[in-house]
Design a protein around this motif. Structure first.
Motif, PDB file in Angstrom:
ATOM      1  N   PHE A 148       0.837  -1.208   0.000  1.00 47.17           N
ATOM      2  CA  PHE A 148       0.000   0.000   0.000  1.00 47.17           C
ATOM      3  C   PHE A 148       0.871   1.257   0.000  1.00 47.17           C
ATOM      4  CE2 PHE A 148      -3.892  -2.287   1.520  1.00 47.17           C
ATOM      5  CZ  PHE A 148      -4.753  -1.793   0.552  1.00 47.17           C
ATOM      6  N   GLY A 192       2.418   1.760  -3.306  1.00 43.73           N
ATOM      7  CA  GLY A 192       1.382   2.178  -4.247  1.00 43.73           C
ATOM      8  C   GLY A 192       1.126   3.675  -4.245  1.00 43.73           C
ATOM      9  N   ARG A 193       1.470   4.353  -3.185  1.00 42.20           N
ATOM     10  CA  ARG A 193       1.297   5.813  -3.145  1.00 42.20           C
ATOM     11  C   ARG A 193       2.201   6.513  -4.148  1.00 42.20           C
ATOM     12  NH1 ARG A 193      -0.119   8.484   2.343  1.00 42.20           N
ATOM     13  NH2 ARG A 193      -0.327  10.062   0.760  1.00 42.20           N
ATOM     14  N   ASN A 241       0.719   6.711  -7.853  1.00 44.12           N
ATOM     15  CA  ASN A 241      -0.592   7.350  -7.889  1.00 44.12           C
ATOM     16  C   ASN A 241      -0.611   8.502  -8.900  1.00 44.12           C
ATOM     17  OD1 ASN A 241      -3.219   7.598  -7.162  1.00 44.12           O
ATOM     18  ND2 ASN A 241      -2.842   8.650  -5.233  1.00 44.12           N
ATOM     19  N   PHE A 287      -2.081  -0.377  -6.119  1.00 48.58           N
ATOM     20  CA  PHE A 287      -3.159  -0.291  -5.129  1.00 48.58           C
ATOM     21  C   PHE A 287      -4.154  -1.433  -5.326  1.00 48.58           C
ATOM     22  CE2 PHE A 287      -7.331   1.153  -3.722  1.00 48.58           C
ATOM     23  CZ  PHE A 287      -7.045   1.488  -2.413  1.00 48.58           C
TER      24      PHE A 287
END
Length: 135
Positions: free
Chosen positions: A43, A46-47, A50, A58
């Motif tokens: 997670f 995954g930022r 973005n 994500f």
């Protein structure tokens, strides 16, 4: 794509896969701690991805999360059920609801609390469905 038309597939399929995986594997608490750490790391990674409309990292983290939730739920439920010994025994339980009347019988759902063996009560957990014939 089907997952855009029916978005709950993204949740239901990984949970079902986790439940099915629980049929063959019974992981311990350390596995789930490591799984939480790995999923949290994915997670966080995954930022950084973005930047576009879709974020596949994500999506992967979400699938892992729901998979581990299904696996954990199945594993915890499997641990709550006791296997009953063969043969005649006296079982101690609590009637959960009013008897449900069927065509030729009554259905009783009972919470199992113990098994009486040689005058001593051994603890047991689970539910039992009992069907009594109509007389």
């Amino acid at each position: 794509m089907l997952n855009k038309e029916i978005p709950f597939i993204r949740v239901v399929v990984p949970i079902c896969c986790g439940i099915i995986a629980g049929l063959w594997a019974s992981p311990g608490a350390t596995f789930f701690v490591v799984a939480i750490l790995i999923t949290a790391t994915v997670f966080l990674v995954g930022r950084y991805f973005n930047r576009s409309i879709s974020n596949p990292v994500f999506g992967l983290a979400s699938c892992l999360t729901f998979f581990f939730i299904g696996l954990f739920l199945y594993t915890s439920q499997k641990g709550d059920i006791d296997e009953l010994p063969e043969g005649e025994r006296i079982y101690i339980g609590i009637l959960e609801d009013y008897p449900l009347e069927k065509t030729n019988s009554y259905q009783l759902e009972i919470f199992l609390r113990g098994i009486l063996v040689d005058g001593e009560t051994q603890p047991a957990h689970g539910k039992i469905l009992i069907y009594n014939d109509k007389v």
